[in-house]
Each structure stands twice: as structure tokens, then as C-alpha cells.
Design an enzyme around this catalytic site. Structure first.
Site, short mmCIF file in Angstrom:
data_model
loop_
_atom_site.label_atom_id
_atom_site.label_comp_id
_atom_site.label_asym_id
_atom_site.label_seq_id
_atom_site.Cartn_x
_atom_site.Cartn_y
_atom_site.Cartn_z
N THR A 11 -33.25 -11.81 -7.82
CA THR A 11 -33.77 -10.56 -7.69
C THR A 11 -33.09 -9.98 -6.58
O THR A 11 -32.46 -8.77 -6.82
CB THR A 11 -35.43 -10.56 -7.26
OG1 THR A 11 -36.09 -11.41 -8.31
CG2 THR A 11 -35.84 -9.33 -7.21
N GLY A 110 -37.09 -14.11 3.75
CA GLY A 110 -37.74 -15.49 3.65
C GLY A 110 -37.38 -16.36 4.61
O GLY A 110 -38.06 -17.66 4.66
N SER A 139 -37.90 -8.95 6.01
CA SER A 139 -38.51 -8.80 4.71
C SER A 139 -38.54 -7.35 4.35
O SER A 139 -38.58 -6.39 5.03
CB SER A 139 -40.04 -9.57 4.77
OG SER A 139 -40.72 -8.54 5.26
N CYS A 140 -38.98 -7.21 2.84
CA CYS A 140 -39.27 -5.99 2.31
C CYS A 140 -40.44 -5.07 2.92
O CYS A 140 -40.04 -3.74 3.38
CB CYS A 140 -39.57 -6.05 0.92
SG CYS A 140 -40.71 -7.42 0.41
N ASN A 141 -41.38 -5.77 3.50
CA ASN A 141 -42.40 -5.42 3.98
C ASN A 141 -42.10 -4.78 5.55
O ASN A 141 -42.26 -3.66 6.04
CB ASN A 141 -43.74 -6.07 4.18
CG ASN A 141 -44.45 -5.92 2.88
OD1 ASN A 141 -44.86 -4.90 2.31
ND2 ASN A 141 -44.82 -7.20 2.07
N ARG A 168 -47.76 -6.89 -3.76
CA ARG A 168 -47.61 -7.35 -5.22
C ARG A 168 -47.72 -8.59 -5.25
O ARG A 168 -47.26 -9.40 -4.41
CB ARG A 168 -46.34 -6.68 -5.81
CG ARG A 168 -44.99 -7.15 -5.14
CD ARG A 168 -44.43 -8.39 -5.61
NE ARG A 168 -43.33 -9.01 -5.20
CZ ARG A 168 -43.21 -9.70 -4.24
NH1 ARG A 168 -44.35 -10.43 -3.63
NH2 ARG A 168 -42.14 -10.32 -3.79
N HIS A 194 -46.44 -10.00 9.28
CA HIS A 194 -45.78 -8.81 9.07
C HIS A 194 -45.48 -8.27 10.75
O HIS A 194 -44.46 -7.65 10.97
CB HIS A 194 -46.23 -7.95 8.20
CG HIS A 194 -46.33 -8.73 6.79
ND1 HIS A 194 -47.55 -9.28 6.27
CD2 HIS A 194 -45.42 -8.77 5.95
CE1 HIS A 194 -47.49 -9.67 5.14
NE2 HIS A 194 -46.24 -9.47 4.80
N HIS A 220 -45.33 -2.91 -3.17
CA HIS A 220 -46.12 -2.88 -2.12
C HIS A 220 -46.77 -1.57 -1.60
O HIS A 220 -46.06 -0.51 -1.71
CB HIS A 220 -45.69 -3.49 -0.80
CG HIS A 220 -45.07 -4.79 -1.05
ND1 HIS A 220 -45.73 -6.05 -1.46
CD2 HIS A 220 -43.82 -5.34 -0.72
CE1 HIS A 220 -44.87 -7.01 -1.71
NE2 HIS A 220 -43.64 -6.68 -0.98
N1 LIG Z 1 -37.95 -10.90 -4.21
C1 LIG Z 1 -38.50 -10.04 -3.34
O1 LIG Z 1 -39.45 -9.31 -3.68
C2 LIG Z 1 -37.85 -10.20 -1.93
C3 LIG Z 1 -37.86 -9.02 -1.10
C4 LIG Z 1 -37.24 -9.10 0.33
C5 LIG Z 1 -36.68 -10.26 0.49
N2 LIG Z 1 -36.73 -11.57 -0.32
C6 LIG Z 1 -36.00 -12.67 0.20
O2 LIG Z 1 -34.77 -12.93 -0.38
C7 LIG Z 1 -34.50 -14.03 -0.70
C8 LIG Z 1 -34.33 -14.22 -2.01
O3 LIG Z 1 -35.53 -13.99 -3.09
P1 LIG Z 1 -35.15 -13.64 -4.55
O4 LIG Z 1 -36.84 -13.06 -4.90
O5 LIG Z 1 -34.19 -12.99 -4.63
O6 LIG Z 1 -35.17 -15.07 -5.17
P2 LIG Z 1 -34.84 -15.40 -6.54
O7 LIG Z 1 -35.10 -14.25 -7.52
O8 LIG Z 1 -35.59 -16.72 -7.03
O9 LIG Z 1 -33.37 -15.84 -6.52
C9 LIG Z 1 -32.90 -16.91 -5.81
C10 LIG Z 1 -31.53 -17.35 -6.52
O10 LIG Z 1 -30.97 -18.42 -5.42
C11 LIG Z 1 -30.40 -19.35 -6.34
N3 LIG Z 1 -30.84 -20.59 -5.71
C12 LIG Z 1 -29.56 -21.39 -4.95
N4 LIG Z 1 -29.98 -22.70 -4.32
C13 LIG Z 1 -31.10 -22.64 -5.03
C14 LIG Z 1 -31.95 -23.71 -4.66
N5 LIG Z 1 -31.85 -24.77 -3.63
N6 LIG Z 1 -33.30 -23.66 -5.26
C15 LIG Z 1 -33.60 -22.63 -6.04
N7 LIG Z 1 -32.72 -21.62 -6.21
C16 LIG Z 1 -31.45 -21.49 -5.67
C17 LIG Z 1 -31.10 -19.14 -7.51
O11 LIG Z 1 -30.16 -19.84 -8.48
P3 LIG Z 1 -30.40 -20.46 -9.88
O12 LIG Z 1 -31.26 -19.56 -10.65
O13 LIG Z 1 -29.24 -20.56 -10.68
O14 LIG Z 1 -31.12 -21.75 -9.57
C18 LIG Z 1 -31.24 -17.68 -7.65
O15 LIG Z 1 -30.03 -17.20 -8.40
C19 LIG Z 1 -35.53 -14.98 -0.23
O16 LIG Z 1 -35.67 -15.29 1.20
C20 LIG Z 1 -36.98 -13.77 -0.40
O17 LIG Z 1 -37.95 -14.29 0.75
C21 LIG Z 1 -37.29 -11.36 -1.51
#
Ligand SMILES: NC(=O)c1ccc[n+]([C@@H]2O[C@H](COP(=O)([O-])OP(=O)(O)OC[C@H]3O[C@@H](n4cnc5c(N)ncnc54)[C@H](OP(=O)(O)O)[C@@H]3O)[C@@H](O)[C@H]2O)c1
Length: 355
Positions: A11, A110, A139-141, A168, A194, A220
Site C-alpha cells: 500500500t 508502524g 503514522s498516517c494519523n 478505518r 497517537h 480516518h
Molecule cells: N496502510 C496504511 O494505511 C499505512 C499508513 C501509514 C503508514 N503505514 C505503515 O507503512 C508500513 C507498510 O504498510 P503497508 O500498509 O504498505 O503494508 P503492506 O500493504 O502489507 O505492504 C507490505 C510490503 O512489504 C513486503 N514484505 C517484505 N518483507 C515482508 C515480510 N517479512 N513479511 C511480510 N511482508 C513483507 C510485502 O511483500 P510481499 O507482498 O511480497 O510479501 C509487501 O510488498 C507499515 O509500517 C505501516 O504501519 C501504513
């Protein structure tokens, strides 16, 4: 040109990769993934070099006809900065690999704050990342709160802030997340994390936060109450916030009543993935009673941290100011929303950050 790798193409990673590729002073050297899923395929179709993040799984890519340019260590050997966009906690496990390759690192919210030398938002804490080896974009929030409270504190002085965050339940693609048909206090005990996280980038702000999860995927919603040292009029607050390019003060005439119409608006404008990089706050909701300010804002969790990641790269590797970096980032992405064509037809030329 700053050479950048993105490890984790989910994402956040896919959006950061696009944002880096759009910058005039950066090169996206490649993206790394573990699994050869649809996101791996789309990275290749977008023209990005794809690297295998897990050496034990590279054969899986070949088996389904997705060519790899190499492995993560090979990618890291050829870049100045890696943006870690792996799931929460995995970034900390990757820290040793990054240190071995002597690259600057941008981690995501995260991770625990101690994963990096500093926590980062461009508006509130650009200089803390100066010359750091690794930073964590909050984080986003927390990004949404910092963008809102930094200018309010500078102009009117924040005595204390109390924010209720209706979060969300999951992102649109997170089919395994919830809640379903419920609204869940999360955590039940107060305060939520937060508020403390905000003080990593705005240490002087007194804030308490409470958080809930709702069965929605779009955005959110924050219900904000700030006690101010100097009480302003609602128009002064709206004017101050409208001058911040990463804040969109929704005017009444726009007829936007929630996340659904905000996302529709972003898609109508042709925004990639319908992304809203700006905090979206309702101008009508700005209310002042004595020293207390109230308002509602929405934050697009998938998008608001993206420009911050780009600025974090420059804060660590260049001598650009916050204002210079934010302006360059925003112009390259098209950040800045306005709903009067005579007001603004594109990204604003200047921003209210320090320079
Ligand atoms: N989503 C949100 O709303 C959001 C907002 C702000 C911050 N964040 C933060 O941004 C970070 C990434 O979140 P995301 O939502 O982008 O995550 P995500 O959609 O689950 O994507 C994670 C990516 O990391 C890869 N990956 C590499 N090593 C991995 C492992 N050991 N286990 C599982 N996946 C692994 C995955 O690859 P594969 O698919 O090939 O396994 C995938 O491409 C986190 O710290 C999160 O807290 C997220």
C-alpha cells in the site's frame, strides 16, 4: 540525482515508488518484493526494476515469468537511500541489512520510534532529520495531527489538545481486517498511542488522544478540540489553515459530506489511485468557544505519508530547506487542492513552512 530503493511494494511502497519516480532530483533504482503477486507484476508493467527481497523465494518469480533484476542486497549496493515499506516490525528486522550497505533509511510509522535516529514530518520536524542515517516517518494519523497542530500552535499557542480518532478498520485491499458491523474502542484504555507519537515530532504539544475502529476502508476521521492560549475567530483559523498546502479546507459550496465524496472528488480530478495527500478538514466545522477550537478532519491513510517520505529523503541527503523540499515534492506530485478555479488551478507556488 539521489538514488532510491523501495523495499516493500504494498500500500505505501507502491505510492512512495511513484512519488520518488516523479521527482526531478531522484532516481527510483528499483523496488523489492518477496512474493510474485499482482503487485510485482504491476511494478514491472510500470517500468520499475524488480528485486527479490527474500533470497529463498527468487525462483518463484521465474516460475511465473516475472523477471527479477537481482536481489535486495544487489539493489542496496547501488543506492543512496532505501525506503522501507515493509509491514510493521519487519523494518526493524531489516535494519542490520541496511547498515551493512551503509545506506540512509526511511522507515514507516508502524515501527517503534527507536528504529531510527529521528521521527519525521516535513512541516513539524524537518530539521531533526538533517544528517541522520535513518528516520521514521510517523503514522498516517500522527502525520495528519502534526500538519494541523503545528501552524495552530505557532499562531495561537496550543495549551492542550484532545482528539478522538475514528480509524478505518482496514485498507481497501486488506480483506482480512475488520471490524465488521461494529465500532470498537481501540485501545479501550486511554490514551491511545497517537498522542505520545505526536510528541516525537512536536515535543511541546500537550495532547490526549482516544481512538476507535470503524468498519470503513476509505479514510480516518478526527474530531479535534484544542484549547488555545490566544482565542482566534473561526475565519482566522480557516485562513491560517487554507494557507497550508498540505491542508485542504473543504468549502461549504463543494457539498462534500464525507470520505465517499472526498474520494470521488480525488478520482474526478484524475488523482492516481484516488489519493488525497492533503488533510481534508471541513471549513464549516471550525468552531471557537472561548479558548476552545473544534473541527473535523479526514486523513487518507494510504496517501498522506507519501510526500513526507520524499521530503525525508531530502532532509537526510541534501541541504534543502523544508520549504524548498516541500515545494518541489508538491509540484512534482500535484499536491494542493482548491475548489475555486480563480483561486488556484494547481499546486500553490509557496507554502507556509519555515524557510
Ligand atoms: N496502510 C496504511 O494505511 C499505512 C499508513 C501509514 C503508514 N503505514 C505503515 O507503512 C508500513 C507498510 O504498510 P503497508 O500498509 O504498505 O503494508 P503492506 O500493504 O502489507 O505492504 C507490505 C510490503 O512489504 C513486503 N514484505 C517484505 N518483507 C515482508 C515480510 N517479512 N513479511 C511480510 N511482508 C513483507 C510485502 O511483500 P510481499 O507482498 O511480497 O510479501 C509487501 O510488498 C507499515 O509500517 C505501516 O504501519 C501504513
Amino acid at each position: 540525482m539521489i538514488r532510491v530503493a523501495v523495499n516493500g511494494y504494498g500500500t505505501i511502497g507502491k505510492r512512495v515508488a511513484d512519488a520518488v519516480a516523479a521527482q526531478p532530483d531522484m532516481t527510483l533504482s528499483g523496488v523489492a518484493k518477496r512474493r510474485p503477486n499482482h503487485e510485482a507484476e504491476s511494478a514491472l508493467r510500470r517500468g520499475y526494476d524488480l528485486y527479490g527481497a527474500d533470497p529463498d523465494r527468487t525462483a518463484e518469480f521465474e516460475a511465473v515469468g516475472l523477471p527479477l533484476a537481482g536481489t535486495l542486497p544487489e539493489l542496496l549496493a547501488d543506492v543512496d537511500v532505501v525506503v522501507d515499506c515493509c509491514p510493521a516490525g519487519v523494518g526493524a528486522q531489516n535494519r542490520g541489512t541496511y547498515d551493512d550497505h551503509d545506506v540512509h533509511v526511511v522507515f514507516q510509522g508502524g515501527e517503534d520510534p527507536d528504529v531510527a535516529d529521528a521521527s519525521f514530518t516535513a512541516r513539524a520536524a524537518f530539521e531533526t532529520a538533517r544528517d541522520a542515517d535513518a528516520v521514521r516517518v510517523v503514522s498516517c494519523n500522527t502525520t495528519g495531527l502534526a500538519r494541523l497542530l503545528a501552524p495552530i500552535d505557532e499562531r495561537f499557542g496550543v495549551e492542550t489538545a484532545r482528539v478522538t480518532l475514528v480509524r478505518r478498520g482496514g485498507d481497501p485491499a486488506q480483506t482480512d481486517r475488520g471490524p465488521i458491523n461494529d465500532i470498537v474502542p481501540d485501545p479501550v484504555g486511554l490514551p491511545s498511542h497517537h498522542g505520545p507519537d505526536l510528541t516525537a515530532v512536536l515535543p511541546d504539544i500537550d495532547i490526549d488522544t482516544a481512538a476507535l475502529k470503524a468498519p470503513v476502508t476509505a479514510m480516518h476521521t478526527h474530531s479535534v478540540n484544542v484549547t488555545l492560549e490566544t482565542p482566534p475567530s473561526p475565519d482566522e483559523v480557516r485562513g491560517l489553515l487554507a494557507d497550508e498546502r498540505r491542508l485542504f479546507v473543504i468549502p461549504e459550496h463543494a457539498g462534500i459530506d464525507g470520505a465517499g465524496k472526498l474520494k470521488e472528488y480525488a478520482m474526478d480530478l484524475g488523482r492516481p489511485r484516488g489519493d488525497l495527500w492533503e488533510n481534508c478538514l471541513w471549513g464549516e466545522s471550525v468552531h471557537v468557544s472561548g479558548h476552545d477550537l473544534y473541527l473535523f478532519q479526514n486523513v487518507h491513510q494510504e496517501a498522506d505519508v507519501v510526500p513526507e517520505n520524499v521530503d525525508a529523503i531530502r532532509a537526510m541527503t541534501t541541504d534543502m530547506t523544508a520549504a524548498e523540499s516541500m515545494t518541489r515534492t508538491d509540484q512534482a506530485l500535484g499536491v494542493g487542492l482548491a475548489t475555486r478555479l480563480d483561486d488556484n488551478t494547481g499546486p500553490r507556488e509557496s507554502i507556509a513552512a519555515d524557510d
